[in-house]
Design a protein around this motif. Sequence first.
Motif, mmCIF file in Angstrom:
data_model
loop_
_atom_site.group_PDB
_atom_site.id
_atom_site.type_symbol
_atom_site.label_atom_id
_atom_site.label_comp_id
_atom_site.label_asym_id
_atom_site.label_seq_id
_atom_site.Cartn_x
_atom_site.Cartn_y
_atom_site.Cartn_z
ATOM 1 N N PRO A 152 0.826 -1.211 0.000
ATOM 2 C CA PRO A 152 0.000 0.000 0.000
ATOM 3 C C PRO A 152 0.860 1.260 0.000
ATOM 4 O O PRO A 152 1.983 1.261 0.505
ATOM 5 N N GLY A 153 0.307 2.303 -0.591
ATOM 6 C CA GLY A 153 0.983 3.601 -0.574
ATOM 7 C C GLY A 153 0.745 4.287 0.751
ATOM 8 O O GLY A 153 0.198 3.698 1.689
ATOM 9 N N PRO A 187 -1.003 6.710 3.521
ATOM 10 C CA PRO A 187 -2.430 6.913 3.779
ATOM 11 C C PRO A 187 -2.995 8.025 2.891
ATOM 12 O O PRO A 187 -2.432 9.113 2.813
ATOM 13 N N PHE A 188 -4.058 7.733 2.191
ATOM 14 C CA PHE A 188 -4.656 8.680 1.254
ATOM 15 C C PHE A 188 -5.043 9.973 1.954
ATOM 16 O O PHE A 188 -4.902 11.057 1.394
ATOM 17 N N ALA A 189 -5.510 9.864 3.180
ATOM 18 C CA ALA A 189 -5.947 11.053 3.921
ATOM 19 C C ALA A 189 -4.805 12.050 4.097
ATOM 20 O O ALA A 189 -5.036 13.255 4.143
ATOM 21 N N ASP A 190 -3.570 11.552 4.144
ATOM 22 C CA ASP A 190 -2.419 12.446 4.299
ATOM 23 C C ASP A 190 -2.172 13.284 3.048
ATOM 24 O O ASP A 190 -1.447 14.276 3.105
ATOM 25 N N GLU A 191 -2.733 12.869 1.913
ATOM 26 C CA GLU A 191 -2.479 13.562 0.656
ATOM 27 C C GLU A 191 -3.607 14.501 0.240
ATOM 28 O O GLU A 191 -3.518 15.154 -0.794
ATOM 29 N N LEU A 192 -4.667 14.554 1.023
ATOM 30 C CA LEU A 192 -5.789 15.426 0.674
ATOM 31 C C LEU A 192 -5.424 16.888 0.905
ATOM 32 O O LEU A 192 -4.690 17.210 1.833
ATOM 33 N N LEU A 247 -14.208 7.879 -5.280
ATOM 34 C CA LEU A 247 -13.094 7.069 -4.792
ATOM 35 C C LEU A 247 -13.484 5.594 -4.705
ATOM 36 O O LEU A 247 -12.681 4.718 -5.039
ATOM 37 N N VAL A 265 -11.511 2.648 -6.635
ATOM 38 C CA VAL A 265 -10.979 1.488 -5.908
ATOM 39 C C VAL A 265 -11.539 0.202 -6.514
ATOM 40 O O VAL A 265 -10.810 -0.775 -6.727
ATOM 41 N N ASN A 325 -9.888 -0.455 -9.869
ATOM 42 C CA ASN A 325 -8.533 -0.927 -9.653
ATOM 43 C C ASN A 325 -8.535 -2.380 -9.196
ATOM 44 O O ASN A 325 -7.742 -3.194 -9.668
ATOM 45 N N ASP A 330 -0.566 3.100 -12.335
ATOM 46 C CA ASP A 330 -1.699 3.782 -12.922
ATOM 47 C C ASP A 330 -2.333 2.988 -14.059
ATOM 48 O O ASP A 330 -3.435 3.279 -14.479
#
Length: 177
Positions: A81-82, A84-89, A108, A112, A115, A137
């Motif tokens: 996993p990359g 946490p998505f929340a950190d990139e918002l 989202l 998901v 993907n 991607d």
Amino acid sequence: MNEPLSLRDLVEAAAAKRDASGLRLAEIAEAEGFKITVTTINAIRQGTYKSKPRPSTIRAIAWLAGVTEDVAFTAAGQPVPGPPFADELPPGVDNLPPKARRAAIEMLRALVDLNRRALESLSGGSLSGGDLSETGDDALPPSWQGLAAYSGPDGHLEREREWSERGEEPQTPSEKE
């Protein structure tokens, strides 16, 4: 040194490194804030673990064995996993109105799901293992933009078309002269 090939190898490496039983490994992990049960550890060691391990389980095993999370996720046959998505918002996202939040969450979920389906088709069925981290991607189908396109009321588009036919442009504030 060769990297372990399975979670079982990692748990065995952790047991040898710490000279600990399954129960003691679970206690050590818990003391560091990880959540993994003795039952899970022992089932993995005995080769009888049939469930798909949770990311928290994989992280605990990685820490116990002293390997990176990438190694542990690969050993578990799961994509790494990359962040946490929340950190990139972006800032201000928490101020979105409920309707905009629902729209963003639904988009989202759709991405998901797309993907997941793409990864399953690459792996030949259910997502059961293999190195899928290189899909990046490319996991989304070429038509993903059309699938994520706005499908709500389009009266505004008709007005814009009508104004365009009349030669009218939207009014924008001009720069101060």
